[in-house]
Design a protein around this motif. Structure first.
Motif, PDB file in Angstrom:
ATOM      1  N   TRP A  72      45.961  41.480  34.708  1.00  0.00           N
ATOM      2  CA  TRP A  72      46.637  41.218  35.812  1.00  0.00           C
ATOM      3  C   TRP A  72      47.971  41.212  35.769  1.00  0.00           C
ATOM      4  CZ3 TRP A  72      44.457  41.521  40.114  1.00  0.00           C
ATOM      5  CH2 TRP A  72      42.809  41.289  40.194  1.00  0.00           C
ATOM      6  N   TRP A  76      49.959  43.560  38.258  1.00  0.00           N
ATOM      7  CA  TRP A  76      51.085  42.954  39.426  1.00  0.00           C
ATOM      8  C   TRP A  76      52.610  43.405  38.881  1.00  0.00           C
ATOM      9  CZ3 TRP A  76      48.418  42.929  43.130  1.00  0.00           C
ATOM     10  CH2 TRP A  76      47.393  42.068  43.451  1.00  0.00           C
ATOM     11  N   PRO A  95      47.466  45.335  48.142  1.00  0.00           N
ATOM     12  CA  PRO A  95      46.808  45.684  47.013  1.00  0.00           C
ATOM     13  C   PRO A  95      45.902  47.031  47.018  1.00  0.00           C
ATOM     14  CG  PRO A  95      46.251  43.499  47.507  1.00  0.00           C
ATOM     15  CD  PRO A  95      46.824  44.131  48.613  1.00  0.00           C
ATOM     16  N   GLU A 143      48.722  29.191  48.204  1.00  0.00           N
ATOM     17  CA  GLU A 143      47.793  29.882  47.782  1.00  0.00           C
ATOM     18  C   GLU A 143      47.575  29.917  46.411  1.00  0.00           C
ATOM     19  OE1 GLU A 143      45.723  34.423  48.189  1.00  0.00           O
ATOM     20  OE2 GLU A 143      48.143  34.228  48.992  1.00  0.00           O
ATOM     21  N   GLY A 145      45.831  31.930  43.029  1.00  0.00           N
ATOM     22  CA  GLY A 145      45.582  33.180  42.772  1.00  0.00           C
ATOM     23  C   GLY A 145      46.130  34.190  43.801  1.00  0.00           C
ATOM     24  N   SER A 146      47.407  33.995  44.171  1.00  0.00           N
ATOM     25  CA  SER A 146      48.082  34.752  45.267  1.00  0.00           C
ATOM     26  C   SER A 146      48.244  36.221  45.023  1.00  0.00           C
ATOM     27  CB  SER A 146      49.441  34.031  45.776  1.00  0.00           C
ATOM     28  OG  SER A 146      50.183  33.883  44.387  1.00  0.00           O
ATOM     29  N   GLY A 147      48.211  36.848  44.083  1.00  0.00           N
ATOM     30  CA  GLY A 147      48.406  38.281  43.540  1.00  0.00           C
ATOM     31  C   GLY A 147      49.697  38.817  44.343  1.00  0.00           C
ATOM     32  N   ASP A 168      49.972  31.738  40.745  1.00  0.00           N
ATOM     33  CA  ASP A 168      49.190  32.802  40.088  1.00  0.00           C
ATOM     34  C   ASP A 168      49.504  32.452  38.552  1.00  0.00           C
ATOM     35  OD1 ASP A 168      47.431  35.444  41.274  1.00  0.00           O
ATOM     36  OD2 ASP A 168      48.186  35.608  39.063  1.00  0.00           O
ATOM     37  N   TRP A 169      48.556  32.984  37.916  1.00  0.00           N
ATOM     38  CA  TRP A 169      48.925  33.002  36.428  1.00  0.00           C
ATOM     39  C   TRP A 169      49.761  34.233  35.940  1.00  0.00           C
ATOM     40  CZ3 TRP A 169      43.954  33.771  32.853  1.00  0.00           C
ATOM     41  CH2 TRP A 169      43.192  35.042  33.216  1.00  0.00           C
ATOM     42  N   PHE A 193      50.564  29.153  37.503  1.00  0.00           N
ATOM     43  CA  PHE A 193      49.284  28.326  37.779  1.00  0.00           C
ATOM     44  C   PHE A 193      48.066  28.961  37.135  1.00  0.00           C
ATOM     45  CE2 PHE A 193      45.690  26.307  39.519  1.00  0.00           C
ATOM     46  CZ  PHE A 193      45.962  24.878  39.557  1.00  0.00           C
ATOM     47  N   ASP A 194      47.289  28.312  36.234  1.00  0.00           N
ATOM     48  CA  ASP A 194      46.300  28.809  35.741  1.00  0.00           C
ATOM     49  C   ASP A 194      44.927  27.955  35.909  1.00  0.00           C
ATOM     50  OD1 ASP A 194      44.123  29.825  34.024  1.00  0.00           O
ATOM     51  OD2 ASP A 194      45.438  29.547  32.188  1.00  0.00           O
ATOM     52  N   PHE A 196      42.297  28.015  34.893  1.00  0.00           N
ATOM     53  CA  PHE A 196      41.515  27.140  33.690  1.00  0.00           C
ATOM     54  C   PHE A 196      42.255  26.057  33.131  1.00  0.00           C
ATOM     55  CE2 PHE A 196      40.494  31.728  33.017  1.00  0.00           C
ATOM     56  CZ  PHE A 196      39.136  31.911  33.616  1.00  0.00           C
ATOM     57  N   CYS A 214      39.618  35.815  47.237  1.00  0.00           N
ATOM     58  CA  CYS A 214      39.006  36.726  46.130  1.00  0.00           C
ATOM     59  C   CYS A 214      39.653  36.320  44.831  1.00  0.00           C
ATOM     60  CB  CYS A 214      39.395  38.097  46.483  1.00  0.00           C
ATOM     61  SG  CYS A 214      38.702  38.634  48.184  1.00  0.00           S
ATOM     62  N   GLU A 217      36.633  34.224  42.564  1.00  0.00           N
ATOM     63  CA  GLU A 217      36.007  35.232  41.828  1.00  0.00           C
ATOM     64  C   GLU A 217      36.048  35.653  40.490  1.00  0.00           C
ATOM     65  OE1 GLU A 217      36.552  39.292  44.057  1.00  0.00           O
ATOM     66  OE2 GLU A 217      37.483  39.668  42.283  1.00  0.00           O
ATOM     67  N   GLN A 218      37.385  35.610  40.219  1.00  0.00           N
ATOM     68  CA  GLN A 218      37.767  36.059  38.818  1.00  0.00           C
ATOM     69  C   GLN A 218      37.468  34.913  37.661  1.00  0.00           C
ATOM     70  OE1 GLN A 218      39.393  39.231  37.898  1.00  0.00           O
ATOM     71  NE2 GLN A 218      38.728  39.420  40.048  1.00  0.00           N
ATOM     72  N   ILE A 219      36.841  33.889  37.967  1.00  0.00           N
ATOM     73  CA  ILE A 219      36.824  32.777  36.947  1.00  0.00           C
ATOM     74  C   ILE A 219      35.355  32.285  36.744  1.00  0.00           C
ATOM     75  CG2 ILE A 219      39.169  31.853  37.137  1.00  0.00           C
ATOM     76  CD1 ILE A 219      37.981  29.617  38.661  1.00  0.00           C
TER      77      ILE A 219
END
Ligand SMILES: C[S@@+](CC[C@H](N)C(=O)[O-])C[C@H]1O[C@@H](n2cnc3c(N)ncnc32)[C@H](O)[C@@H]1O
Length: 313
Positions: A72, A76, A95, A143, A145-147, A168-169, A193-194, A196, A214, A217-219
Protein backbone atom coordinates in the motif's frame (compact mmCIF):
# COMPACT_ATOMS: atom_id res chain seq x y z
CA UNK A 1 -27.60 -10.24 -29.39
CA UNK A 2 -28.76 -8.98 -25.96
CA UNK A 3 -29.75 -5.33 -25.94
CA UNK A 4 -27.94 -2.95 -23.70
CA UNK A 5 -29.84 -1.73 -20.66
CA UNK A 6 -29.67 1.48 -18.78
CA UNK A 7 -28.91 1.61 -15.07
CA UNK A 8 -31.33 4.39 -14.16
CA UNK A 9 -33.44 5.48 -11.22
CA UNK A 10 -35.31 2.17 -10.98
CA UNK A 11 -32.07 0.22 -10.82
CA UNK A 12 -30.55 2.66 -8.34
CA UNK A 13 -33.59 2.28 -6.08
CA UNK A 14 -33.31 -1.48 -6.34
CA UNK A 15 -29.61 -1.33 -5.48
CA UNK A 16 -30.01 1.04 -2.55
CA UNK A 17 -33.14 -0.68 -1.22
CA UNK A 18 -35.35 2.37 -1.69
CA UNK A 19 -39.11 2.30 -2.33
CA UNK A 20 -39.94 2.57 -6.04
CA UNK A 21 -40.31 6.16 -7.17
CA UNK A 22 -38.68 7.64 -4.05
CA UNK A 23 -35.23 8.51 -5.44
CA UNK A 24 -34.24 12.13 -4.77
CA UNK A 25 -34.06 14.64 -7.60
CA UNK A 26 -30.30 15.16 -7.38
CA UNK A 27 -29.48 11.45 -7.78
CA UNK A 28 -31.97 11.23 -10.65
CA UNK A 29 -30.28 14.12 -12.41
CA UNK A 30 -26.80 12.63 -11.82
CA UNK A 31 -28.04 9.42 -13.45
CA UNK A 32 -29.27 11.54 -16.37
CA UNK A 33 -25.96 13.43 -16.72
CA UNK A 34 -23.87 10.24 -16.63
CA UNK A 35 -25.94 7.54 -18.29
CA UNK A 36 -24.82 4.08 -17.15
CA UNK A 37 -25.24 1.32 -19.74
CA UNK A 38 -24.63 -2.40 -19.39
CA UNK A 39 -25.27 -5.59 -21.33
CA UNK A 40 -27.04 -8.52 -19.69
CA UNK A 41 -25.22 -11.80 -20.49
CA UNK A 42 -26.80 -15.12 -21.41
CA UNK A 43 -26.36 -18.41 -19.51
CA UNK A 44 -23.43 -19.53 -21.70
CA UNK A 45 -21.59 -16.31 -20.95
CA UNK A 46 -22.41 -16.64 -17.23
CA UNK A 47 -20.89 -20.12 -17.15
CA UNK A 48 -17.84 -19.03 -19.12
CA UNK A 49 -17.13 -16.09 -16.80
CA UNK A 50 -17.76 -18.20 -13.70
CA UNK A 51 -15.23 -20.76 -14.99
CA UNK A 52 -12.68 -17.99 -15.70
CA UNK A 53 -13.21 -16.53 -12.25
CA UNK A 54 -12.74 -19.97 -10.66
CA UNK A 55 -9.56 -20.53 -12.67
CA UNK A 56 -8.15 -17.18 -11.55
CA UNK A 57 -8.96 -17.98 -7.93
CA UNK A 58 -7.30 -21.38 -8.38
CA UNK A 59 -4.17 -19.61 -9.62
CA UNK A 60 -4.29 -17.65 -6.35
CA UNK A 61 -4.53 -14.03 -5.24
CA UNK A 62 -2.38 -12.38 -2.61
CA UNK A 63 -3.69 -12.57 0.93
CA UNK A 64 -4.31 -9.26 2.72
CA UNK A 65 -3.01 -8.32 6.17
CA UNK A 66 -0.20 -6.74 8.13
CA UNK A 67 2.48 -7.84 5.64
CA UNK A 68 0.85 -5.72 2.91
CA UNK A 69 1.84 -2.37 4.45
CA UNK A 70 4.68 -2.03 1.93
CA UNK A 71 2.38 -2.79 -1.01
CA UNK A 72 0.00 0.00 0.00
CA UNK A 73 2.88 2.37 0.75
CA UNK A 74 4.22 1.90 -2.80
CA UNK A 75 0.77 1.97 -4.46
CA UNK A 76 -0.17 5.29 -2.90
CA UNK A 77 3.32 6.72 -3.50
CA UNK A 78 2.76 6.05 -7.24
CA UNK A 79 -0.62 7.75 -7.00
CA UNK A 80 0.90 10.68 -5.15
CA UNK A 81 3.57 11.10 -7.85
CA UNK A 82 0.88 10.97 -10.54
CA UNK A 83 -1.32 13.47 -8.69
CA UNK A 84 1.60 15.92 -8.49
CA UNK A 85 2.55 15.31 -12.17
CA UNK A 86 -1.06 15.99 -13.20
CA UNK A 87 -0.91 19.42 -11.58
CA UNK A 88 -3.09 18.10 -8.71
CA UNK A 89 -6.03 17.18 -10.96
CA UNK A 90 -8.78 15.61 -8.84
CA UNK A 91 -9.43 12.94 -11.52
CA UNK A 92 -5.89 11.68 -10.94
CA UNK A 93 -7.04 10.50 -7.50
CA UNK A 94 -9.32 7.84 -8.97
CA UNK A 95 -7.72 4.54 -7.95
CA UNK A 96 -6.84 2.19 -10.80
CA UNK A 97 -8.54 -0.73 -9.06
CA UNK A 98 -11.98 0.93 -9.26
CA UNK A 99 -13.64 0.38 -12.62
CA UNK A 100 -10.77 -1.63 -14.06
CA UNK A 101 -13.02 -4.47 -15.23
CA UNK A 102 -15.99 -4.30 -17.57
CA UNK A 103 -17.43 -7.54 -16.12
CA UNK A 104 -19.61 -6.66 -13.15
CA UNK A 105 -21.84 -8.44 -10.67
CA UNK A 106 -25.43 -7.23 -10.69
CA UNK A 107 -28.51 -8.85 -9.12
CA UNK A 108 -27.08 -12.34 -8.98
CA UNK A 109 -25.51 -12.47 -12.44
CA UNK A 110 -22.57 -11.15 -14.41
CA UNK A 111 -23.21 -8.22 -16.74
CA UNK A 112 -20.89 -6.29 -19.00
CA UNK A 113 -20.45 -2.60 -18.39
CA UNK A 114 -20.76 -0.63 -21.63
CA UNK A 115 -20.15 2.78 -20.10
CA UNK A 116 -16.43 3.24 -19.67
CA UNK A 117 -15.27 2.52 -16.09
CA UNK A 118 -18.87 1.72 -15.16
CA UNK A 119 -18.03 0.85 -11.55
CA UNK A 120 -16.29 4.19 -10.99
CA UNK A 121 -19.16 6.11 -12.59
CA UNK A 122 -21.65 4.22 -10.41
CA UNK A 123 -19.52 4.75 -7.32
CA UNK A 124 -19.45 8.51 -7.86
CA UNK A 125 -23.25 8.68 -7.98
CA UNK A 126 -23.74 6.21 -5.13
CA UNK A 127 -21.21 8.08 -2.95
CA UNK A 128 -22.97 11.37 -3.55
CA UNK A 129 -26.27 9.77 -2.42
CA UNK A 130 -24.58 8.05 0.53
CA UNK A 131 -22.95 11.22 1.82
CA UNK A 132 -26.18 13.23 1.56
CA UNK A 133 -28.25 10.43 3.12
CA UNK A 134 -26.06 9.40 6.05
CA UNK A 135 -23.34 12.00 6.52
CA UNK A 136 -25.00 15.37 5.95
CA UNK A 137 -25.72 16.10 9.63
CA UNK A 138 -22.23 15.73 11.08
CA UNK A 139 -19.71 18.32 12.23
CA UNK A 140 -16.57 16.46 11.10
CA UNK A 141 -15.86 13.52 8.79
CA UNK A 142 -13.23 10.87 9.52
CA UNK A 143 -12.45 8.46 6.73
CA UNK A 144 -10.36 5.53 7.96
CA UNK A 145 -8.33 3.76 5.27
CA UNK A 146 -8.73 6.78 3.00
CA UNK A 147 -6.31 5.64 0.29
CA UNK A 148 -6.07 8.05 -2.64
CA UNK A 149 -8.36 10.51 -0.77
CA UNK A 150 -10.87 10.57 -3.65
CA UNK A 151 -13.74 9.91 -1.23
CA UNK A 152 -12.85 12.80 1.06
CA UNK A 153 -12.35 15.08 -1.94
CA UNK A 154 -15.88 14.20 -3.10
CA UNK A 155 -17.25 14.85 0.39
CA UNK A 156 -15.44 18.21 0.59
CA UNK A 157 -17.00 19.30 -2.70
CA UNK A 158 -20.47 18.49 -1.34
CA UNK A 159 -19.93 19.89 2.16
CA UNK A 160 -17.06 22.41 1.93
CA UNK A 161 -17.65 23.81 5.43
CA UNK A 162 -17.22 20.48 7.24
CA UNK A 163 -13.74 19.60 8.51
CA UNK A 164 -12.36 16.24 7.36
CA UNK A 165 -9.62 13.95 8.63
CA UNK A 166 -8.35 11.31 6.21
CA UNK A 167 -6.59 8.46 7.99
CA UNK A 168 -4.48 5.67 6.55
CA UNK A 169 -1.40 3.69 7.48
CA UNK A 170 0.34 4.61 4.19
CA UNK A 171 2.36 7.86 4.40
CA UNK A 172 1.57 8.78 0.78
CA UNK A 173 -2.17 8.52 1.50
CA UNK A 174 -1.69 11.07 4.28
CA UNK A 175 0.32 13.31 1.94
CA UNK A 176 -2.41 13.08 -0.74
CA UNK A 177 -5.02 14.27 1.77
CA UNK A 178 -2.77 17.14 2.89
CA UNK A 179 -2.33 18.25 -0.73
CA UNK A 180 -6.10 18.56 -1.06
CA UNK A 181 -5.85 21.20 1.63
CA UNK A 182 -2.77 23.04 0.35
CA UNK A 183 -3.60 22.88 -3.39
CA UNK A 184 -7.41 22.91 -3.39
CA UNK A 185 -8.17 24.71 -0.14
CA UNK A 186 -10.32 21.82 1.08
CA UNK A 187 -10.79 21.49 4.84
CA UNK A 188 -8.95 18.18 4.86
CA UNK A 189 -6.02 16.96 6.95
CA UNK A 190 -4.25 13.63 6.60
CA UNK A 191 -3.20 11.53 9.57
CA UNK A 192 -1.45 8.18 10.08
CA UNK A 193 -3.64 5.45 11.55
CA UNK A 194 -3.30 1.69 11.79
CA UNK A 195 -6.46 -0.42 12.20
CA UNK A 196 -4.36 -3.06 13.94
CA UNK A 197 -3.12 -0.61 16.60
CA UNK A 198 -5.60 2.29 16.85
CA UNK A 199 -4.14 5.47 18.26
CA UNK A 200 -6.07 5.87 21.51
CA UNK A 201 -4.86 9.47 21.77
CA UNK A 202 -6.91 10.35 18.70
CA UNK A 203 -10.29 11.60 19.89
CA UNK A 204 -13.31 11.93 17.61
CA UNK A 205 -15.74 14.80 17.90
CA UNK A 206 -19.17 13.89 19.31
CA UNK A 207 -20.85 15.11 16.15
CA UNK A 208 -18.30 13.29 14.00
CA UNK A 209 -19.16 10.81 11.26
CA UNK A 210 -16.90 7.85 10.50
CA UNK A 211 -16.56 6.34 7.06
CA UNK A 212 -14.77 3.22 5.85
CA UNK A 213 -14.91 2.22 2.19
CA UNK A 214 -13.36 -1.05 1.08
CA UNK A 215 -10.79 -0.51 3.82
CA UNK A 216 -11.79 -2.88 6.64
CA UNK A 217 -11.91 -5.33 3.74
CA UNK A 218 -8.16 -5.44 4.14
CA UNK A 219 -7.97 -6.54 7.76
CA UNK A 220 -9.69 -9.93 7.76
CA UNK A 221 -11.03 -10.82 11.18
CA UNK A 222 -8.86 -8.27 13.01
CA UNK A 223 -11.49 -5.52 13.22
CA UNK A 224 -11.86 -5.87 17.03
CA UNK A 225 -9.39 -3.15 18.09
CA UNK A 226 -10.95 -0.66 15.65
CA UNK A 227 -14.54 -1.39 16.75
CA UNK A 228 -13.46 -1.10 20.40
CA UNK A 229 -11.78 2.19 19.56
CA UNK A 230 -15.02 3.50 17.99
CA UNK A 231 -17.10 2.30 20.93
CA UNK A 232 -14.76 4.22 23.21
CA UNK A 233 -14.57 7.41 21.09
CA UNK A 234 -18.31 7.45 20.37
CA UNK A 235 -18.72 9.35 17.10
CA UNK A 236 -22.25 10.27 16.08
CA UNK A 237 -22.50 7.72 13.27
CA UNK A 238 -20.42 5.08 11.53
CA UNK A 239 -20.88 4.21 7.86
CA UNK A 240 -19.18 1.19 6.33
CA UNK A 241 -19.18 0.32 2.65
CA UNK A 242 -17.36 -3.00 2.72
CA UNK A 243 -17.60 -6.50 1.25
CA UNK A 244 -19.57 -8.46 3.85
CA UNK A 245 -18.98 -12.19 3.68
CA UNK A 246 -22.08 -12.99 5.71
CA UNK A 247 -24.40 -11.29 3.19
CA UNK A 248 -23.52 -13.69 0.36
CA UNK A 249 -25.73 -16.70 -0.25
CA UNK A 250 -23.35 -19.69 -0.44
CA UNK A 251 -26.15 -21.79 -2.01
CA UNK A 252 -26.00 -19.65 -5.16
CA UNK A 253 -23.14 -20.56 -7.55
CA UNK A 254 -22.74 -16.86 -8.39
CA UNK A 255 -22.21 -15.96 -4.75
CA UNK A 256 -20.13 -19.06 -4.06
CA UNK A 257 -17.50 -17.67 -6.47
CA UNK A 258 -17.39 -14.39 -4.52
CA UNK A 259 -17.21 -16.26 -1.20
CA UNK A 260 -14.27 -18.27 -2.51
CA UNK A 261 -12.46 -15.14 -3.69
CA UNK A 262 -13.20 -13.27 -0.46
CA UNK A 263 -12.08 -16.20 1.69
CA UNK A 264 -8.97 -16.86 -0.35
CA UNK A 265 -7.81 -13.27 0.07
CA UNK A 266 -8.74 -13.39 3.77
CA UNK A 267 -10.93 -10.33 3.40
CA UNK A 268 -13.13 -8.96 6.18
CA UNK A 269 -15.04 -11.58 8.13
CA UNK A 270 -17.11 -11.44 11.28
CA UNK A 271 -17.77 -7.69 11.40
CA UNK A 272 -21.52 -7.94 10.77
CA UNK A 273 -22.20 -10.72 13.35
CA UNK A 274 -20.10 -8.77 15.85
CA UNK A 275 -22.08 -5.55 15.27
CA UNK A 276 -25.34 -7.50 15.48
CA UNK A 277 -24.25 -8.87 18.86
CA UNK A 278 -23.36 -5.34 20.06
CA UNK A 279 -26.80 -4.19 18.93
CA UNK A 280 -28.41 -7.07 20.81
CA UNK A 281 -26.54 -5.96 23.93
CA UNK A 282 -27.80 -2.39 23.43
CA UNK A 283 -24.26 -1.04 22.93
CA UNK A 284 -24.98 0.22 19.43
CA UNK A 285 -27.96 0.81 17.18
CA UNK A 286 -27.77 -0.75 13.75
CA UNK A 287 -29.46 1.69 11.37
CA UNK A 288 -28.94 -0.07 8.07
CA UNK A 289 -27.55 -3.33 6.77
CA UNK A 290 -27.96 -3.57 3.04
CA UNK A 291 -26.26 -5.39 0.19
CA UNK A 292 -26.57 -3.58 -3.13
CA UNK A 293 -26.15 -6.76 -5.17
CA UNK A 294 -23.68 -4.84 -7.32
CA UNK A 295 -19.95 -5.33 -7.54
CA UNK A 296 -16.89 -5.95 -9.64
CA UNK A 297 -15.87 -9.17 -11.36
CA UNK A 298 -14.79 -11.07 -8.25
CA UNK A 299 -16.80 -9.71 -5.34
CA UNK A 300 -19.09 -6.97 -4.02
CA UNK A 301 -17.64 -4.18 -1.91
CA UNK A 302 -20.99 -2.42 -2.06
CA UNK A 303 -22.54 -3.55 1.20
CA UNK A 304 -23.73 -0.79 3.46
CA UNK A 305 -23.72 -0.92 7.26
CA UNK A 306 -24.72 2.16 9.29
CA UNK A 307 -24.58 2.17 13.08
CA UNK A 308 -24.56 4.58 16.00
CA UNK A 309 -23.20 4.09 19.50
CA UNK A 310 -26.00 3.42 21.99
CA UNK A 311 -26.42 5.32 25.24
CA UNK A 312 -23.25 5.14 27.37
CA UNK A 313 -23.55 2.19 29.80
C1 LIG B 1 -8.81 -0.95 -1.14
S1 LIG B 1 -8.09 0.47 -0.43
C2 LIG B 1 -9.48 1.53 -0.21
C3 LIG B 1 -9.09 2.97 -0.13
C4 LIG B 1 -10.27 3.96 -0.16
N1 LIG B 1 -11.06 3.88 1.04
C5 LIG B 1 -11.13 3.72 -1.38
O1 LIG B 1 -12.37 3.69 -1.24
O2 LIG B 1 -10.57 3.61 -2.49
C6 LIG B 1 -7.72 -0.05 1.22
C7 LIG B 1 -7.05 1.02 2.06
O3 LIG B 1 -6.88 0.55 3.39
C8 LIG B 1 -5.60 0.92 3.84
N2 LIG B 1 -5.23 -0.02 4.89
C9 LIG B 1 -5.03 -1.36 4.76
N3 LIG B 1 -4.69 -1.88 5.95
C10 LIG B 1 -4.68 -0.86 6.85
C11 LIG B 1 -4.40 -0.76 8.23
N4 LIG B 1 -4.05 -1.82 8.94
N5 LIG B 1 -4.53 0.45 8.83
C12 LIG B 1 -4.88 1.54 8.11
N6 LIG B 1 -5.12 1.52 6.80
C13 LIG B 1 -5.04 0.32 6.17
C14 LIG B 1 -4.71 0.87 2.62
O4 LIG B 1 -3.54 1.64 2.75
C15 LIG B 1 -5.67 1.43 1.58
O5 LIG B 1 -5.58 2.81 1.52
Amino acid sequence: MPRQQRFGSTEFELAAGLPAGSLDARTRSLLEETPLFFLPLNENAQQKIRAEVQAEIDRGFTVVGQHRAGVWRDAWQDHLDEFVRSGHALEALNPRFVGGTSILRWQGAYVEGVTSRFELAFLEIFRDWLFRTYLSDIGHLYEFGSGSAFNVAAYARLFPAVGITALDWAPAAVALADLLHSKHGMKIAGQRFDFFVPDQALDLSVDGGVLTMCALEQIGDRFGPFVDYLLDKRPKRVVHVEPILELYDPASPHDAAAVRYHSQRKYLSGLLPSLQELARQGKIQLRKVHRLHFGSRFHECFCLIVWEPGPRQ
